[in-house]
Design a protein around this motif. Structure first.
Motif, mmCIF file in Angstrom:
data_model
loop_
_atom_site.group_PDB
_atom_site.id
_atom_site.type_symbol
_atom_site.label_atom_id
_atom_site.label_comp_id
_atom_site.label_asym_id
_atom_site.label_seq_id
_atom_site.Cartn_x
_atom_site.Cartn_y
_atom_site.Cartn_z
ATOM 1 N N ARG A 1 76.578 -26.282 -27.983
ATOM 2 C CA ARG A 1 75.241 -26.707 -28.397
ATOM 3 C C ARG A 1 74.942 -26.357 -29.845
ATOM 4 O O ARG A 1 74.239 -27.091 -30.523
ATOM 5 N N ARG A 2 75.471 -25.249 -30.334
ATOM 6 C CA ARG A 2 75.246 -24.893 -31.749
ATOM 7 C C ARG A 2 76.373 -23.986 -32.223
ATOM 8 O O ARG A 2 76.793 -23.072 -31.515
ATOM 9 N N LEU A 3 76.851 -24.271 -33.433
ATOM 10 C CA LEU A 3 77.805 -23.402 -34.120
ATOM 11 C C LEU A 3 77.238 -23.102 -35.495
ATOM 12 O O LEU A 3 76.892 -24.021 -36.247
ATOM 13 N N SER A 4 77.135 -21.820 -35.809
ATOM 14 C CA SER A 4 76.630 -21.405 -37.112
ATOM 15 C C SER A 4 77.588 -20.363 -37.691
ATOM 16 O O SER A 4 78.000 -19.445 -36.988
ATOM 17 N N TYR A 5 77.958 -20.529 -38.964
ATOM 18 C CA TYR A 5 78.842 -19.543 -39.575
ATOM 19 C C TYR A 5 78.435 -19.294 -41.017
ATOM 20 O O TYR A 5 77.764 -20.111 -41.652
ATOM 21 N N THR A 6 78.881 -18.142 -41.532
ATOM 22 C CA THR A 6 78.629 -17.761 -42.920
ATOM 23 C C THR A 6 79.895 -17.152 -43.497
ATOM 24 O O THR A 6 80.532 -16.311 -42.853
ATOM 25 N N SER A 7 80.256 -17.571 -44.704
ATOM 26 C CA SER A 7 81.432 -17.027 -45.369
ATOM 27 C C SER A 7 81.077 -15.729 -46.073
ATOM 28 O O SER A 7 79.894 -15.428 -46.296
ATOM 29 N N ALA B 1 64.597 -34.009 -29.307
ATOM 30 C CA ALA B 1 64.756 -32.563 -29.260
ATOM 31 C C ALA B 1 65.087 -32.151 -27.828
ATOM 32 O O ALA B 1 64.737 -32.850 -26.865
ATOM 33 N N SER B 2 65.764 -31.021 -27.662
ATOM 34 C CA SER B 2 66.160 -30.587 -26.320
ATOM 35 C C SER B 2 66.270 -29.077 -26.268
ATOM 36 O O SER B 2 66.442 -28.410 -27.292
ATOM 37 N N THR B 3 66.167 -28.537 -25.060
ATOM 38 C CA THR B 3 66.243 -27.089 -24.841
ATOM 39 C C THR B 3 67.374 -26.802 -23.862
ATOM 40 O O THR B 3 67.533 -27.529 -22.872
ATOM 41 N N HIS B 4 68.143 -25.734 -24.130
ATOM 42 C CA HIS B 4 69.316 -25.446 -23.318
ATOM 43 C C HIS B 4 69.460 -23.946 -23.078
ATOM 44 O O HIS B 4 69.215 -23.140 -23.986
ATOM 45 N N THR B 5 69.859 -23.589 -21.862
ATOM 46 C CA THR B 5 70.246 -22.220 -21.555
ATOM 47 C C THR B 5 71.722 -22.073 -21.893
ATOM 48 O O THR B 5 72.557 -22.833 -21.412
ATOM 49 N N THR B 6 72.045 -21.097 -22.743
ATOM 50 C CA THR B 6 73.392 -21.011 -23.300
ATOM 51 C C THR B 6 73.953 -19.591 -23.227
ATOM 52 O O THR B 6 73.218 -18.602 -23.107
ATOM 53 N N HIS B 7 75.281 -19.520 -23.327
ATOM 54 C CA HIS B 7 75.988 -18.269 -23.540
ATOM 55 C C HIS B 7 76.256 -18.153 -25.039
ATOM 56 O O HIS B 7 76.692 -19.113 -25.675
ATOM 57 N N ARG B 8 76.022 -16.964 -25.599
ATOM 58 C CA ARG B 8 76.178 -16.755 -27.037
ATOM 59 C C ARG B 8 77.451 -15.955 -27.305
ATOM 60 O O ARG B 8 77.700 -14.932 -26.652
ATOM 61 N N TYR B 9 78.235 -16.429 -28.291
ATOM 62 C CA TYR B 9 79.490 -15.778 -28.648
ATOM 63 C C TYR B 9 79.491 -15.488 -30.147
ATOM 64 O O TYR B 9 78.922 -16.247 -30.936
ATOM 65 N N MET C 1 81.400 -12.272 -26.005
ATOM 66 C CA MET C 1 80.185 -12.869 -25.438
ATOM 67 C C MET C 1 79.083 -11.827 -25.528
ATOM 68 O O MET C 1 79.232 -10.705 -25.034
ATOM 69 N N THR C 2 77.963 -12.173 -26.148
ATOM 70 C CA THR C 2 76.911 -11.190 -26.406
ATOM 71 C C THR C 2 75.692 -11.357 -25.510
ATOM 72 O O THR C 2 74.758 -10.560 -25.604
ATOM 73 N N GLY C 3 75.656 -12.391 -24.677
ATOM 74 C CA GLY C 3 74.527 -12.550 -23.781
ATOM 75 C C GLY C 3 74.226 -13.992 -23.470
ATOM 76 O O GLY C 3 74.954 -14.904 -23.877
ATOM 77 N N THR C 4 73.129 -14.204 -22.747
ATOM 78 C CA THR C 4 72.669 -15.543 -22.384
ATOM 79 C C THR C 4 71.269 -15.734 -22.939
ATOM 80 O O THR C 4 70.420 -14.844 -22.799
ATOM 81 N N GLU C 5 71.026 -16.860 -23.599
ATOM 82 C CA GLU C 5 69.715 -17.093 -24.192
ATOM 83 C C GLU C 5 69.412 -18.580 -24.258
ATOM 84 O O GLU C 5 70.312 -19.424 -24.157
ATOM 85 N N GLU C 6 68.155 -18.892 -24.409
ATOM 86 C CA GLU C 6 67.704 -20.275 -24.490
ATOM 87 C C GLU C 6 67.585 -20.671 -25.961
ATOM 88 O O GLU C 6 67.035 -19.922 -26.769
ATOM 89 N N ILE C 7 68.111 -21.853 -26.296
ATOM 90 C CA ILE C 7 67.976 -22.344 -27.667
ATOM 91 C C ILE C 7 67.346 -23.729 -27.645
ATOM 92 O O ILE C 7 67.475 -24.471 -26.669
ATOM 93 N N GLU C 8 66.680 -24.062 -28.729
ATOM 94 C CA GLU C 8 66.057 -25.370 -28.875
ATOM 95 C C GLU C 8 66.761 -26.130 -30.001
ATOM 96 O O GLU C 8 66.883 -25.622 -31.121
ATOM 97 N N LEU C 9 67.226 -27.322 -29.680
ATOM 98 C CA LEU C 9 67.805 -28.189 -30.695
ATOM 99 C C LEU C 9 66.709 -29.096 -31.229
ATOM 100 O O LEU C 9 65.992 -29.735 -30.454
ATOM 101 N N PRO C 10 66.555 -29.184 -32.542
ATOM 102 C CA PRO C 10 65.506 -30.044 -33.099
ATOM 103 C C PRO C 10 65.847 -31.508 -32.895
ATOM 104 O O PRO C 10 66.977 -31.866 -32.536
#
Length: 276
Positions: free
Chosen positions: A255-261, A208-216, A191-200
């Protein structure tokens, strides 16, 4: 042999509450006629060689809600928190995601997927390649998996004897699988912190929506789906070590998953607000 039906080739359009899927209702009727005309022995098509299966239900299987919910877990314990978040997504009565594919940061495809309990379909999945080919995938209760594509398929096609890729990309596993794979194979999870993200804004009127999230962050193993217009086939590519970022809100909803190979291929999934 697949059973083919005409495809509309239309772009997805926003729908108001309660609007019926007239195209798919018509499709169901046409599929029924095709079943009779082709001499199939049963009107209910299944996925294991065309034999009737009494266990097939009219809605995707749901897991029992966990005794401990993610909202009650400690987000600084990523293993437990993310496992519960994945379970809650699997148990949700509905979901809607939008996603993109990229290579070296350049977008090459996009799409969306949804499951809604009042829909004619158990699952809908739309995909558009960078070359402009649109692909529609469906899981229809009592019928099975159906696809339509502008290239490679002869109209609307019932997928008889579906492949592993068909099962993944035409069902709710397209949405649920990546998170299950992450919680089952994640390494260097942190877990690297807490931040706000915006979903388009999503498709079909999703705001569209805004969420306070934990980032991993960490690495995991997953499967990336694609479509080959030359053959009309769905494909899966196994990614053995993808670097990911995952954002989960304070209620335990992904709320969001992003990955890169390692080769530079990437995907980002935006999980829009759920109905609970």
């Amino acid at each position: 042999m697949p059973t083919s039906l005409p495809s509309t080739g239309e772009e997805p359009k926003a729908e108001g509450p309660g609007r019926s899927h007239w195209l798919l209702s018509l499709l169901l009727a046409l599929v029924g006629l095709a079943v009779v005309a082709s001499g199939w022995g049963v009107a209910k098509m299944t996925l294991d060689g065309g034999q009737p299966d009494p266990a097939v239900e009219d809605s995707p299987p749901q897991t029992r809600p966990p005794l401990i919910r993610a909202v009650d877990a400690d987000p600084t314990d990523p293993e437990e928190f993310l496992e519960l978040a994945a379970q809650e997504l699997r148990a949700a009565p509905s979901f809607h995601i939008s996603y993109t594919q990229s290579v070296e940061g350049r977008g090459i495809a996009h799409g969306w997927a949804r499951h809604e309990p009042d829909s004619d379909t158990a699952f809908e999945h739309y995909f558009k390649t960078d070359s402009g080919v649109r692909v529609y995938r469906y899981d229809l209760p009592g019928t099975g998996f159906i696809m339509s594509a502008e290239k490679g398929l002869p109209g609307m096609t019932v997928l008889d004897s579906p492949s592993e890729a068909d099962r993944r990309l035409c069902s709710v596993e397209f949405v649920l699988g990546p998170l299950d794979e992450l919680t089952g194979s994640a390494a260097d999870l942190e877990m690297t912190g807490t931040e706000e993200i915006e979903l388009p804004e999503g498709s079909r009127g999703v705001q569209a929506s805004t969420h306070t999230t934990h980032r991993y962050t960490g690495t995991f193993q997953t499967l990336a789906g694609d479509y080959q217009p030359d053959t009309g086939r769905n494909t899966l590519t196994r990614i053995a070590e993808a670097e990911f970022e995952l954002w989960v809100d304070e209620d335990g909803h992904p709320r969001r998953l992003s990955y890169t190979s390692p080769e530079g291929f990437g995907e980002t999934y935006d999980y829009h607000p759920l109905t609970t």
